[in-house]
Design a protein around this motif. Structure first.
Motif, short mmCIF file in Angstrom:
data_model
loop_
_atom_site.label_atom_id
_atom_site.label_comp_id
_atom_site.label_asym_id
_atom_site.label_seq_id
_atom_site.Cartn_x
_atom_site.Cartn_y
_atom_site.Cartn_z
N GLN A 55 22.17 -6.77 -14.78
CA GLN A 55 21.34 -7.96 -14.79
C GLN A 55 21.14 -8.54 -16.19
OE1 GLN A 55 20.12 -9.51 -11.85
NE2 GLN A 55 21.72 -8.08 -11.19
N LEU A 56 21.71 -7.91 -17.20
CA LEU A 56 21.55 -8.38 -18.57
C LEU A 56 22.20 -9.75 -18.77
CD1 LEU A 56 22.31 -5.03 -20.42
CD2 LEU A 56 20.08 -6.17 -20.28
N PHE A 57 23.18 -10.09 -17.93
CA PHE A 57 23.88 -11.39 -18.04
C PHE A 57 23.90 -12.09 -16.69
CE2 PHE A 57 26.89 -8.25 -16.81
CZ PHE A 57 27.92 -8.86 -16.11
N ALA A 58 22.75 -12.16 -16.05
CA ALA A 58 22.65 -12.82 -14.74
C ALA A 58 22.70 -14.34 -14.87
CB ALA A 58 21.36 -12.41 -14.04
N ALA A 59 22.50 -14.87 -16.08
CA ALA A 59 22.52 -16.31 -16.31
C ALA A 59 23.38 -16.62 -17.53
CB ALA A 59 21.11 -16.85 -16.51
N CYS A 60 24.00 -17.79 -17.50
CA CYS A 60 24.85 -18.24 -18.61
C CYS A 60 24.31 -19.57 -19.13
CB CYS A 60 26.29 -18.41 -18.14
SG CYS A 60 27.42 -19.06 -19.39
N ALA A 61 24.16 -19.68 -20.45
CA ALA A 61 23.67 -20.90 -21.09
C ALA A 61 24.74 -21.46 -22.02
CB ALA A 61 22.39 -20.60 -21.88
N ILE A 194 17.44 -14.04 -17.61
CA ILE A 194 16.44 -15.03 -17.19
C ILE A 194 17.12 -16.37 -16.97
CG2 ILE A 194 14.33 -16.25 -17.88
CD1 ILE A 194 13.56 -13.74 -19.44
N SER A 195 16.76 -17.06 -15.89
CA SER A 195 17.45 -18.30 -15.49
C SER A 195 16.92 -19.54 -16.19
CB SER A 195 17.33 -18.49 -13.97
OG SER A 195 15.97 -18.59 -13.59
N PRO A 197 15.62 -21.75 -19.66
CA PRO A 197 15.90 -21.80 -21.10
C PRO A 197 14.77 -21.19 -21.92
CG PRO A 197 16.36 -23.92 -20.06
CD PRO A 197 15.63 -23.09 -19.04
N GLY A 198 15.14 -20.69 -23.09
CA GLY A 198 14.14 -20.12 -23.98
C GLY A 198 14.73 -19.04 -24.86
N ALA A 199 13.85 -18.41 -25.63
CA ALA A 199 14.26 -17.35 -26.57
C ALA A 199 14.39 -16.04 -25.82
CB ALA A 199 13.26 -17.25 -27.71
N ASN A 200 15.39 -15.95 -24.94
CA ASN A 200 15.50 -14.79 -24.06
C ASN A 200 16.94 -14.30 -23.91
OD1 ASN A 200 16.69 -16.66 -22.24
ND2 ASN A 200 14.68 -17.19 -21.41
N LEU A 201 17.79 -14.57 -24.90
CA LEU A 201 19.21 -14.24 -24.78
C LEU A 201 19.47 -12.75 -24.96
CD1 LEU A 201 21.07 -17.09 -26.72
CD2 LEU A 201 20.51 -16.94 -24.27
N PHE A 202 20.46 -12.27 -24.22
CA PHE A 202 21.02 -10.93 -24.40
C PHE A 202 22.12 -10.96 -25.47
CE2 PHE A 202 24.68 -8.24 -23.11
CZ PHE A 202 24.15 -7.00 -23.45
N SER A 203 22.97 -11.99 -25.40
CA SER A 203 24.06 -12.11 -26.36
C SER A 203 24.35 -13.57 -26.63
CB SER A 203 25.32 -11.40 -25.85
OG SER A 203 25.84 -12.06 -24.71
N ARG A 204 25.06 -13.82 -27.73
CA ARG A 204 25.41 -15.20 -28.08
C ARG A 204 26.83 -15.23 -28.65
NH1 ARG A 204 24.96 -18.50 -32.84
NH2 ARG A 204 24.91 -20.72 -32.27
N ILE A 205 27.54 -16.34 -28.40
CA ILE A 205 28.89 -16.55 -28.90
C ILE A 205 28.96 -17.93 -29.54
CG2 ILE A 205 31.34 -16.77 -28.32
CD1 ILE A 205 29.11 -15.19 -25.78
#
Length: 487
Positions: A55-61, A194-195, A197-205
């Protein structure tokens, strides 16, 4: 007693642009190294303490900012204690809580910025020779300019799945965004549990090549962005993360309060094994033929050492009471005078094995599912975020088998584990079980998960049983730790 269970996390992304008819017009697959590594953030690693792996990457931004996740300065640096000094101006306030990775493998986190060339580190170390380094912006928590976020997964075969690479699980989801209404160029991608937006990212590219997605042209609809993310988790089977093997690993099992020393009150020649030593101790020591014991404190130095038991039985002496008689594979020479130093004890060596992952998987629709094969029936006990169950048993290593064919424990005793509070940036969480020993039955093995045919997440088995006194307590602490493996 504390035992460490470790997992290593690594993520990567693939980006595609689709026409309204579903055909691909742009694909990172078309260039070498089309899977781009992500940076798993400190905030993301902290999430492992409370969020299931899948569930760490259940959403993509997706967004349009160009702030880097890694910086490669032209300067070199040295470290003396907890002070890092760069050869040229390098650091700014944006680097606070970032990681510094030296080319020689040394790794530090920045605690404070003293000047553009000097920073203070959380931990001390030494890098005496000026060495090149990379700054990892693990302190990031949010996309620089998030445009949209989705939890919609592509519904085609193999888009969403779990790949079992024997020792490493690869969780994959393929996210599909709505058609664009205007042409836009995306430069950054993030993943979250988390679905919104906000300061809740697991990872960033930060994309190596920005991706332009066109809006409607003539009567054609807008193009769509498709993002595939893979999170690899390497589990430690006793020889390092992701290294699987069939069998158990010899290890020393350290438990505070063990081993127990048993006073020796007699040395004599064994009548059953001529020429071999026989010792008698009280109270009785848990013992089996073939196991090893340690003799110490004898004035006959040749008797001191680790020996194999050739024969063992119990007697009741009129003076000493219940006692154990052990014939050992050491030559008998004399019967030395007994002192308080003459003792025998069991060894703390044993073996470790892990038969299954015990975690939830990503299913074909992108949702969370239980593992498909019997060895992982005991769902969730391999997740650091979920409280599990511990057990102790009198079974020996010989009856427990290997992680390929674990056998049933004959008489396990169970205890629920309590999850410890989590401290940010520790990247570990403890699960503690407390057992009260109601009798003098020996403890030969213990583990985490059910001690049955298939559901042992972790198992430790002593080479020799250990007796605990009636009403004594045994506390087992299973430490689940994790880290990122690349950036």
């Amino acid at each position: 007693m504390r035992k460490n269970l470790h997992a290593s996390l690594d993520g990567r992304v693939r980006v595609q642009v689709l026409r309204p008819d579903g055909r691909t017009v742009q694909d990172s697959h078309w260039r070498p190294g089309y899977w781009q590594k992500n940076l798993i953030l400190d905030q993301g690693l902290n999430k492992v303490a409370t969020v299931q792996f899948n569930q760490l990457f259940a959403a993509c931004a997706i967004g349009t900012d160009t702030s880097p996740t890694t910086i490669r300065p032209t300067a070199t640096a040295t470290v003396n204690g907890n002070v890092l000094t760069a050869s040229a101006a390098t650091f700014s306030s944006a680097d606070l809580d970032s990681d510094v990775h030296f080319d020689n493998g040394a790794y530090f986190k920045i605690q404070s910025i003293t000047s553009p060339t000097v920073v203070t580190l959380f931990t001390s170390g030494t890098v005496s020779t000026a060495t090149a380094f990379t700054i990892l912006r693990t302190n990031q928590t949010i996309l620089g300019n998030e445009i949209k976020r989705t939890v919609t997964c592509l519904q085609v075969p193999n888009a969403n799945r779990t790949i079992d690479n024997t020792g490493t699980l690869v969780f994959q989801r393929t996210f599909i965004f709505p058609p664009e209404t205007t042409t836009i160029t995306y430069t950054e991608i993030g993943f979250s549990d988390i679905s919104t937006p906000g300061a809740n990212l697991f990872s960033r590219i930060l994309l190596a090549a920005p991706v332009t997605v066109s809006g409607p042209v003539a009567e054609l609809g807008g193009q769509q962005l498709q993002v595939t993310y893979q999170l690899s988790i390497g589990f430690d089977y006793g020889r390092g993360s992701g290294i699987f093997f069939s069998g158990s690993t010899p290890t020393n099992i350290a438990i505070t309060g063990l081993p127990i020393n048993y006073p020796i009150w007699q040395y004599e020649a064994s009548p059953l094994f001529p020429g071999k030593l026989e010792i008698t101790c009280a109270p009785p020591i848990p013992s089996l033929v073939g196991q090893k014991v340690v003799v110490s404190g004898s004035s006959n130095a040749a008797y001191n050492g680790t020996w194999t038991i050739l024969e063992t039985h119990q007697i009741i002496d009129n003076t000493k009471g219940p006692s154990s008689v052990l014939a050992l594979n050491v030559p008998y020479t004399t019967s030395p005078t007994i002192t308080a130093s003459d003792q025998v004890t069991t060894v703390m060596t044993g073996s470790f094995f892990r038969p299954c992952y015990g975690v939830f998987w990503v299913g074909p629709t992108g949702g969370s599912v239980g593992p498909p094969h019997p060895a992982d029936v005991f769902w969730g006990y391999g997740e650091p975020s979920l409280a599990g169950q511990a057990w102790v048993a009198s079974d020996s290593a010989l009856t427990l088998g290997s992680n390929g064919t674990p056998k049933r424990a004959l008489s396990p005793t169970f205890a629920a584990c309590q999850l410890s509070p989590y401290t940010q940036n520790n990247f570990y969480r403890d699960q503690t079980a407390l057992f009260t020993i109601a009798d003098n039955n020996p403890i030969s093995s213990f583990g985490y998960g059910l001690a049955d045919l298939t559901n042992q997440i972790e198992t430790w088995a002593f080479d020799s049983p250990h007796a605990l006194g009636a009403n004594s307590q045994l506390q087992l602490v299973f430490r689940f730790s994790w880290n990122r493996t690349s950036f």
